[in-house]
Scaffold this motif. Structure first.
Motif, mmCIF file in Angstrom:
data_model
loop_
_atom_site.group_PDB
_atom_site.id
_atom_site.type_symbol
_atom_site.label_atom_id
_atom_site.label_comp_id
_atom_site.label_asym_id
_atom_site.label_seq_id
_atom_site.Cartn_x
_atom_site.Cartn_y
_atom_site.Cartn_z
ATOM 1 N N PRO A 64 14.138 -6.200 -5.726
ATOM 2 C CA PRO A 64 13.838 -4.917 -5.080
ATOM 3 C C PRO A 64 14.686 -4.747 -3.826
ATOM 4 N N ASP A 65 14.769 -3.525 -3.345
ATOM 5 C CA ASP A 65 15.492 -3.281 -2.097
ATOM 6 C C ASP A 65 14.686 -3.744 -0.895
ATOM 7 N N TYR A 66 13.365 -3.631 -1.005
ATOM 8 C CA TYR A 66 12.474 -4.017 0.094
ATOM 9 C C TYR A 66 11.230 -4.678 -0.492
ATOM 10 N N LYS A 74 15.885 3.635 -4.831
ATOM 11 C CA LYS A 74 15.576 2.419 -4.077
ATOM 12 C C LYS A 74 14.133 2.003 -4.352
ATOM 13 N N ALA A 75 13.932 0.690 -4.485
ATOM 14 C CA ALA A 75 12.637 0.175 -4.925
ATOM 15 C C ALA A 75 11.987 -0.731 -3.892
ATOM 16 N N VAL A 76 10.682 -0.535 -3.728
ATOM 17 C CA VAL A 76 9.875 -1.345 -2.816
ATOM 18 C C VAL A 76 8.852 -2.126 -3.645
ATOM 19 N N LEU A 77 8.832 -3.428 -3.490
ATOM 20 C CA LEU A 77 7.862 -4.276 -4.181
ATOM 21 C C LEU A 77 6.749 -4.660 -3.219
ATOM 22 N N VAL A 78 5.494 -4.434 -3.638
ATOM 23 C CA VAL A 78 4.343 -4.838 -2.814
ATOM 24 C C VAL A 78 3.796 -6.168 -3.324
ATOM 25 N N LYS A 79 3.240 -6.948 -2.414
ATOM 26 C CA LYS A 79 2.709 -8.266 -2.775
ATOM 27 C C LYS A 79 1.235 -8.189 -3.160
ATOM 28 N N THR A 80 0.904 -7.187 -3.951
ATOM 29 C CA THR A 80 -0.459 -7.025 -4.455
ATOM 30 C C THR A 80 -0.375 -6.805 -5.970
ATOM 31 N N GLY A 81 -1.525 -6.715 -6.625
ATOM 32 C CA GLY A 81 -1.536 -6.416 -8.057
ATOM 33 C C GLY A 81 -0.871 -7.478 -8.903
ATOM 34 N N LEU A 124 7.603 0.964 7.075
ATOM 35 C CA LEU A 124 8.911 0.901 6.417
ATOM 36 C C LEU A 124 9.611 2.255 6.435
ATOM 37 N N LEU A 125 8.870 3.300 6.156
ATOM 38 C CA LEU A 125 9.461 4.645 6.180
ATOM 39 C C LEU A 125 9.970 4.995 7.583
ATOM 40 N N GLY A 126 9.250 4.519 8.600
ATOM 41 C CA GLY A 126 9.690 4.742 9.971
ATOM 42 C C GLY A 126 11.010 4.049 10.247
#
Length: 261
Positions: free
Chosen positions: A243-245, A222-229, A256-258
Motif C-alpha cells: 500500500p502507499d500508506y 493511492k491505497a491506504v491499508l488499515v491494521k484492522t479487520g 493522514l488526510l491533513g
C-alpha cells in the motif's frame, strides 16, 4: 490533492456488525471538511439498505446513496448481459428479494438458466453447491461479488469468505467466474464515476491486500491499508504488493488526510 475517499466496510468501518472505534468520527470529519466519499464493499450477505441500517445502529451516519454494494452491482451486470435473466442464487432471503424486485427470476430447480450467482451465505451446503455445479455444466455462467478468502466476523475472528466456494465451482465445472466486486478494475472505475472523481484525487482505504489494495493500485488510486479487520502483519511483510500508506485504523484517516494536503 486528495478530495475523494473510497472506504471498505467490513474490517474498516465495522467488524461483523460492530463499529470499529473512531469510524463515526471519521465519517463526520469527511462530511464537515468537504470530502466526497463512497463506501465500496464486497459484503454480499447484506443488501446496501441493510448495511446502511447497521451503520446507523452503530452511530455511523452514512446515507444509502453513499454505499456501493455488490448486490446492486451484480443485478446491474446481469441485466446488462441478458434480457429477462434467470438465476440460481446462493444468498440470503433478503438478497433474493432484491433480485426479484429488479425483475430477475430466481429458481431453486435444476433447469436451463443463465447465471449461477454466488454470494456469502452461511447456510451454503454440499447439496446447494452440487446443484450449482450441474447448472454450470448445463451452460450457466458463474458470477460472484468476491473471491475473498476471509472476512472479519464478530468478536474479532475471521470467517471463511466466498472465494473457496467459487474456486471449487470453477475447478469442477471448468468455468471462470465473473467477479463484479473488488478487485475488479471496472468496480473501481464505476465508483470513481459515481463520485465524479479522478484517480489522482482519490484515496482507497481498505483492510485486505488482494482486493482493496490490489484493485486500487491496478486502477491508479493511492491505497491506504488499515491494521484492522483482515490485516495480518506477516502477510504484509511477505507481499510484493504494498500500500502507499499504512495506518492503525480508520480513526487515523483524518490525520493522514491533513498530512497529504
Amino acid at each position: 490533492m486528495i478530495k475523494n475517499v473510497l472506504l471498505d466496510a467490513d474490517g474498516v468501518l465495522i467488524y461483523g456488525d460492530k463499529k470499529i472505534p473512531g469510524a463515526d468520527k471519521t465519517i463526520e470529519f469527511l462530511e464537515k471538511n468537504g470530502y466526497n466519499y463512497l463506501v465500496v464493499t464486497n459484503v454480499s450477505r447484506y443488501t446496501s439498505r441493510e448495511l446502511s441500517k447497521i451503520f446507523l445502529g452503530q452511530g455511523i451516519k452514512i446515507p444509502l446513496e453513499k454505499i456501493a454494494g455488490p448486490v446492486e452491482a451484480t443485478i446491474g451486470f446481469i441485466k446488462s448481459k441478458k434480457r429477462n435473466p434467470k438465476c440460481f442464487l446462493i444468498g440470503s432471503t433478503q438478497v433474493k428479494k432484491e433480485f426479484r424486485k429488479a425483475g430477475i427470476k430466481i429458481t431453486e430447480k435444476e433447469e436451463k438458466i443463465d447465471f449461477v450467482v454466488v454470494f456469502l451465505h452461511k447456510e451454503t451446503n454440499y447439496h446447494t453447491l452440487d446443484i450449482a455445479f450441474r447448472l454450470l455444466l448445463n451452460g450457466a455462467e458463474l458470477v460472484t461479488s468476491s473471491m475473498s478468502k476471509t472476512f472479519p466476523e464478530k468478536k474479532g475472528k475471521l470467517a471463511m469468505g466466498t472465494g473457496p466456494f467459487v474456486k471449487g465451482l470453477e475447478f469442477c465445472s471448468g468455468k471462470k467466474a465473473h467477479v463484479i466486486g473488488k478487485p475488479s478494475k471496472e468496480f473501481f472505475e464505476t465508483a470513481l464515476k459515481k463520485l465524479g472523481a479522478t484517480t489522482e484525487t482519490t484515496l482507497m482505504v481498505g483492510d485486505t491486500l488482494d482486493s482493496d489494495i490490489l484493485g486500487a493500485k491496478n486502477t491508479g488510486i493511492k491505497a491506504v491499508l488499515v491494521k484492522t479487520g483482515n490485516f495480518r502483519q506477516e502477510a504484509l511483510e511477505k507481499s510484493v504488493l504494498k500500500p502507499d500508506y499504512v495506518i492503525e485504523s480508520v480513526a487515523d484517516l483524518p490525520a493522514l488526510l491533513g498530512e497529504l494536503k
